[in-house]
Enzyme design. Structure first.
Site, PDB file in Angstrom:
ATOM      1  N   GLU A  58      34.748  32.829  35.744  1.00 59.23           N
ATOM      2  CA  GLU A  58      34.375  33.495  37.137  1.00 59.23           C
ATOM      3  C   GLU A  58      35.341  32.534  38.130  1.00 59.23           C
ATOM      4  O   GLU A  58      35.802  31.521  37.971  1.00 59.23           O
ATOM      5  CB  GLU A  58      32.856  33.103  37.522  1.00 59.23           C
ATOM      6  N   GLY A  59      35.405  33.568  39.329  1.00 59.05           N
ATOM      7  CA  GLY A  59      36.286  33.123  40.197  1.00 59.05           C
ATOM      8  C   GLY A  59      36.342  34.174  41.215  1.00 59.05           C
ATOM      9  O   GLY A  59      35.746  34.983  41.369  1.00 59.05           O
ATOM     10  N   GLY A  60      37.239  33.713  42.287  1.00 60.85           N
ATOM     11  CA  GLY A  60      37.457  34.677  43.395  1.00 60.85           C
ATOM     12  C   GLY A  60      38.058  36.094  43.114  1.00 60.85           C
ATOM     13  O   GLY A  60      37.480  36.889  43.875  1.00 60.85           O
ATOM     14  N   MET A  61      38.467  36.327  41.953  1.00 67.81           N
ATOM     15  CA  MET A  61      38.862  37.577  41.625  1.00 67.81           C
ATOM     16  C   MET A  61      37.948  38.396  40.640  1.00 67.81           C
ATOM     17  O   MET A  61      38.467  39.350  40.074  1.00 67.81           O
ATOM     18  CB  MET A  61      40.100  37.592  41.112  1.00 67.81           C
ATOM     19  N   VAL A  64      34.746  37.253  34.288  1.00 67.45           N
ATOM     20  CA  VAL A  64      35.102  37.799  33.040  1.00 67.45           C
ATOM     21  C   VAL A  64      34.073  37.514  32.031  1.00 67.45           C
ATOM     22  O   VAL A  64      33.522  36.342  31.589  1.00 67.45           O
ATOM     23  CB  VAL A  64      36.519  37.036  32.545  1.00 67.45           C
ATOM     24  N   LYS A  79      36.923  42.245  32.859  1.00 68.02           N
ATOM     25  CA  LYS A  79      37.147  41.735  33.902  1.00 68.02           C
ATOM     26  C   LYS A  79      36.472  42.550  35.292  1.00 68.02           C
ATOM     27  O   LYS A  79      36.972  43.586  35.299  1.00 68.02           O
ATOM     28  CB  LYS A  79      38.529  41.237  34.254  1.00 68.02           C
ATOM     29  N   ASP A 170      47.963  34.984  40.755  1.00 62.02           N
ATOM     30  CA  ASP A 170      46.715  34.058  40.445  1.00 62.02           C
ATOM     31  C   ASP A 170      46.923  33.381  39.277  1.00 62.02           C
ATOM     32  O   ASP A 170      46.076  32.869  38.518  1.00 62.02           O
ATOM     33  CB  ASP A 170      45.316  34.906  40.342  1.00 62.02           C
TER      34      ASP A 170
END
Length: 182
Positions: A58-61, A64, A79, A170
């Site tokens: 997981e992240g700002g974009m 997954v 994603k 990224d």
């Protein structure tokens, strides 16, 4: 000889920056604040032909997940973009254009894009699932030669994308997958 030494120094500096940058911490607060409730609901769900098995990252974009494609009987990575990344029509169009461009890439060091879908208003990408670990996970278990080899492979993948006019935007250790078979 001087050119190869210069190239090695450049790759070393790039890898050092890549390995010390922690984008995950930067986005962690944002992601947990705005997306925490939905991330647990997804596991066990079937969306279109994809049965979601586990969260990979997981992240700002986005988030997954590892999923089973029940039509083609294979594992994929899904994603899901956060709502903020596709909030306007122009954002959605830009995302679709970028996904189409990325899907044209065919390179051994770039994961394959299989599909782009929308489910209940949320955009997601179905892509190749890569069994292995991230560069972040492996960073303390690499020889100098392995570091150089990985740096070259990253550079070749980025060069292939740039030749098609695609900028990753990224690149970070969490987004570089290292297969178990090398």
């Amino acid at each position: 000889m001087a050119d190869s030494e210069s190239a090695v120094r450049t790759i070393r500096r790039a890898l050092k920056v890549l390995l010390t940058f922690d984008a995950h911490k930067l986005w962690k607060t944002y992601f947990f604040e705005y997306n925490k409730p939905s991330r647990f609901i997804m596991i066990g769900k079937t969306i279109l032909q994809y049965e979601i098995l586990e969260q990979l990252g997981e992240g700002g974009m986005g988030v997954v997940y590892k999923a089973k494609d029940t039509k083609l009987d294979r594992f994929v990575a899904l994603k899901f973009l956060p709502p903020s990344a596709a909030s306007t029509d122009s954002d959605r169009q830009r995302f679709m254009q970028e996904a189409k461009a990325a899907a044209t890439l065919s390179h051994p060091n770039i994961c394959t894009i299989y599909d782009v879908q929308e489910f209940e208003g949320q955009l997601f990408i179905a892509m190749e699932y890569i069994e292995g670990e991230t560069l972040r996970d492996r960073k303390n278990n690499m020889s100098f030669k392995q570091s150089i080899d990985i740096g070259i492979q990253i550079a070749e993948a980025l060069a292939a994308a740039h030749e098609k006019g695609i900028v990753h935007r990224d690149i970070k250790p969490e987004n570089v997958m290292l297969r178990k078979d090398g």
